[in-house]
Every structure is written in structure tokens, then in C-alpha cells.
Design a protein around this motif. Structure first.
Motif, PDB file in Angstrom:
ATOM      1  N   GLY A  77       0.834  -1.205   0.000  1.00 57.97           N
ATOM      2  CA  GLY A  77       0.000   0.000   0.000  1.00 57.97           C
ATOM      3  C   GLY A  77       0.861   1.245   0.000  1.00 57.97           C
ATOM      4  N   LEU A  78       0.513   2.190  -0.850  1.00 55.31           N
ATOM      5  CA  LEU A  78       1.207   3.471  -0.943  1.00 55.31           C
ATOM      6  C   LEU A  78       0.157   4.560  -0.830  1.00 55.31           C
ATOM      7  N   VAL A  79       0.179   5.288   0.268  1.00 57.75           N
ATOM      8  CA  VAL A  79      -0.837   6.293   0.562  1.00 57.75           C
ATOM      9  C   VAL A  79      -0.378   7.644   0.027  1.00 57.75           C
ATOM     10  N   SER A  80      -1.308   8.348  -0.620  1.00 60.70           N
ATOM     11  CA  SER A  80      -0.979   9.603  -1.289  1.00 60.70           C
ATOM     12  C   SER A  80      -2.080  10.632  -1.078  1.00 60.70           C
ATOM     13  N   GLU A  81      -1.696  11.894  -1.075  1.00 60.60           N
ATOM     14  CA  GLU A  81      -2.688  12.976  -1.058  1.00 60.60           C
ATOM     15  C   GLU A  81      -3.312  13.135  -2.439  1.00 60.60           C
ATOM     16  N   ASP A  82      -2.553  12.776  -3.492  1.00 64.63           N
ATOM     17  CA  ASP A  82      -3.017  12.926  -4.870  1.00 64.63           C
ATOM     18  C   ASP A  82      -2.647  11.661  -5.644  1.00 64.63           C
ATOM     19  N   VAL A  83      -3.589  10.734  -5.724  1.00 64.39           N
ATOM     20  CA  VAL A  83      -3.339   9.429  -6.333  1.00 64.39           C
ATOM     21  C   VAL A  83      -2.881   9.565  -7.783  1.00 64.39           C
ATOM     22  N   GLY A  94       9.020   4.124 -14.942  1.00 68.29           N
ATOM     23  CA  GLY A  94       8.943   2.918 -15.758  1.00 68.29           C
ATOM     24  C   GLY A  94       7.905   1.906 -15.312  1.00 68.29           C
ATOM     25  N   LEU A  95       7.118   2.231 -14.300  1.00 67.30           N
ATOM     26  CA  LEU A  95       6.062   1.326 -13.838  1.00 67.30           C
ATOM     27  C   LEU A  95       4.765   1.651 -14.572  1.00 67.30           C
ATOM     28  N   ASN A  96       3.934   0.641 -14.767  1.00 69.54           N
ATOM     29  CA  ASN A  96       2.689   0.823 -15.513  1.00 69.54           C
ATOM     30  C   ASN A  96       1.469   0.635 -14.635  1.00 69.54           C
ATOM     31  N   ARG A  97       0.393   1.294 -15.020  1.00 64.99           N
ATOM     32  CA  ARG A  97      -0.897   1.056 -14.379  1.00 64.99           C
ATOM     33  C   ARG A  97      -1.290  -0.394 -14.624  1.00 64.99           C
ATOM     34  N   TRP A  98      -2.004  -0.961 -13.668  1.00 70.23           N
ATOM     35  CA  TRP A  98      -2.460  -2.348 -13.800  1.00 70.23           C
ATOM     36  C   TRP A  98      -3.963  -2.349 -13.585  1.00 70.23           C
ATOM     37  N   GLY A  99      -4.692  -2.158 -14.639  1.00 71.07           N
ATOM     38  CA  GLY A  99      -6.144  -2.107 -14.531  1.00 71.07           C
ATOM     39  C   GLY A  99      -6.642  -0.691 -14.359  1.00 71.07           C
ATOM     40  N   ALA A 100      -7.915  -0.597 -14.024  1.00 74.29           N
ATOM     41  CA  ALA A 100      -8.585   0.692 -13.892  1.00 74.29           C
ATOM     42  C   ALA A 100      -8.056   1.454 -12.674  1.00 74.29           C
ATOM     43  N   ILE A 101      -8.013   2.779 -12.810  1.00 77.16           N
ATOM     44  CA  ILE A 101      -7.600   3.626 -11.704  1.00 77.16           C
ATOM     45  C   ILE A 101      -8.667   4.697 -11.473  1.00 77.16           C
ATOM     46  N   SER A 102      -8.610   5.314 -10.298  1.00 75.29           N
ATOM     47  CA  SER A 102      -9.507   6.411  -9.975  1.00 75.29           C
ATOM     48  C   SER A 102      -8.739   7.430  -9.138  1.00 75.29           C
ATOM     49  N   GLU A 103      -9.413   8.452  -8.686  1.00 72.55           N
ATOM     50  CA  GLU A 103      -8.768   9.462  -7.845  1.00 72.55           C
ATOM     51  C   GLU A 103      -8.501   8.958  -6.432  1.00 72.55           C
ATOM     52  N   ILE A 116      -0.334  -0.459  -4.405  1.00 78.27           N
ATOM     53  CA  ILE A 116      -1.753  -0.149  -4.316  1.00 78.27           C
ATOM     54  C   ILE A 116      -1.803   1.289  -3.821  1.00 78.27           C
ATOM     55  N   VAL A 117      -1.920   2.223  -4.763  1.00 79.43           N
ATOM     56  CA  VAL A 117      -1.890   3.647  -4.443  1.00 79.43           C
ATOM     57  C   VAL A 117      -3.305   4.071  -4.055  1.00 79.43           C
ATOM     58  N   VAL A 118      -3.439   4.585  -2.837  1.00 81.67           N
ATOM     59  CA  VAL A 118      -4.752   5.016  -2.358  1.00 81.67           C
ATOM     60  C   VAL A 118      -4.671   6.409  -1.756  1.00 81.67           C
ATOM     61  N   LYS A 119      -5.797   7.088  -1.781  1.00 83.43           N
ATOM     62  CA  LYS A 119      -5.886   8.424  -1.196  1.00 83.43           C
ATOM     63  C   LYS A 119      -5.884   8.313   0.322  1.00 83.43           C
ATOM     64  N   ARG A 120      -5.164   9.230   0.956  1.00 82.46           N
ATOM     65  CA  ARG A 120      -5.113   9.261   2.423  1.00 82.46           C
ATOM     66  C   ARG A 120      -6.534   9.341   2.978  1.00 82.46           C
ATOM     67  N   GLU A 121      -6.787   8.603   4.030  1.00 81.10           N
ATOM     68  CA  GLU A 121      -8.067   8.511   4.723  1.00 81.10           C
ATOM     69  C   GLU A 121      -9.060   7.545   4.061  1.00 81.10           C
TER      70      GLU A 121
END
Length: 149
Positions: A77-83, A94-103, A116-121
Motif C-alpha cells: 500500500g502506498l498512501v498519497s494525497e493525490d493518487v 517505468g512502472l505501468n498502471r495495472w487495470g482501472a484507476i480512480s482518484e 496499491i496507491v490510495v488516497k489518504r483517509e
């Protein structure tokens, strides 16, 4: 990641050792998009752990399930303010998206290794925990050592 044909055996093995997390009365899930079965539990420090069987991989086992069948860490898990910005930065490396993404959610990498990049909270799947940022250091083959604060 566990062998693709050993999910039920892994579930029994894990349930004998920890309390499995539940959501809507279920203690496992199947993802059609990822063609995988997963279960979740917490370690003693409260980290959420997942055993996942990706059915599109070649990993199989016919022996009784044991800790030796824990093949690799395949999601972090990688938590971000701006996914979306974080996804862009990972793509520049050099890394690629794997499937659908959202904000609020974006898998980046491949079946063998995903951020697994997710928005904080955001609430983590099969949990009531809100995603928080903690220091993280990961070595990605072909990319190198990445540090997130």
C-alpha cells in the motif's frame, strides 16, 4: 502471493493462526478483474495483510499448505494525497498502471509486484482502518530503491 490452486488450504492454515477479517459477513473475496481470491487479517502491529491467489499465474503446489507456500510480497500500500499525480510519478520511473484507476485507488506494477496507491483517509478493503502515510522503502527490480515519507 500464494499458489493459485491453494486458496482454500491457505485460508484454513491462516484461520488456525489468526482471526480473518470480514466484510459483509464474508472472510474472503473473489475479484473478476484480477481473477484472484483474497483473504485479509491484521498482524500484531495492526498492519493489514492479504493472502492472494492470482489464478492467471503459473504458481501451483500439491503439497499441504505451509509458510513455505508464501511465495512473495506482491502488493504494498502506498498512501498519497493525490493518487493520480503519484501514479504519474511511478509511470515516469517505468512502472505501468495495472487495470482501472480512480482518484482514490490505483494499482501500479504487475501481477508479481503492485503498489496499491490510495488516497489518504480511504478505508482499506476488509477493514475499518483509514489509510495513513508511513515511511516506506521498496526495492523494485529494474527501477531501484524507492523511498516514500
Amino acid at each position: 502471493m500464494i499458489p493459485k490452486n491453494r486458496f482454500q488450504a491457505a485460508k484454513a492454515w491462516a484461520a488456525a493462526r489468526v482471526e480473518l477479517s470480514t466484510q459483509d459477513g464474508e472472510d474472503e473475496t473473489f475479484s473478476e478483474n484480477w481473477n484472484s481470491h483474497s483473504l485479509y487479517f491484521e498482524d500484531p502491529a495492526g498492519n493489514i495483510l492479504e493472502l492472494i491467489a492470482h489464478h492467471n499465474t503459473h504458481h501451483k503446489s500439491d503439497r499441504p499448505f505451509s509458510a513455505a507456500d508464501l511465495l512473495q510480497v506482491c502488493e504494498v500500500g502506498l498512501v498519497s494525497e493525490d493518487v493520480l499525480t503519484t501514479v504519474g510519478e511511478l509511470e515516469q520511473m517505468g512502472l505501468n498502471r495495472w487495470g482501472a484507476i480512480s482518484e482514490t485507488f490505483a494499482p501500479v506494477g504487475d501481477v508479481s509486484g503492485l503498489f496499491i496507491v490510495v488516497k489518504r483517509e480511504r478505508i482499506w478493503f476488509f477493514s475499518e482502518q483509514k489509510a495513513q502515510r508511513f515511511p516506506l522503502e521498496v526495492v523494485v527490480q529494474g527501477v531501484g530503491r524507492l523511498q516514500f515519507g
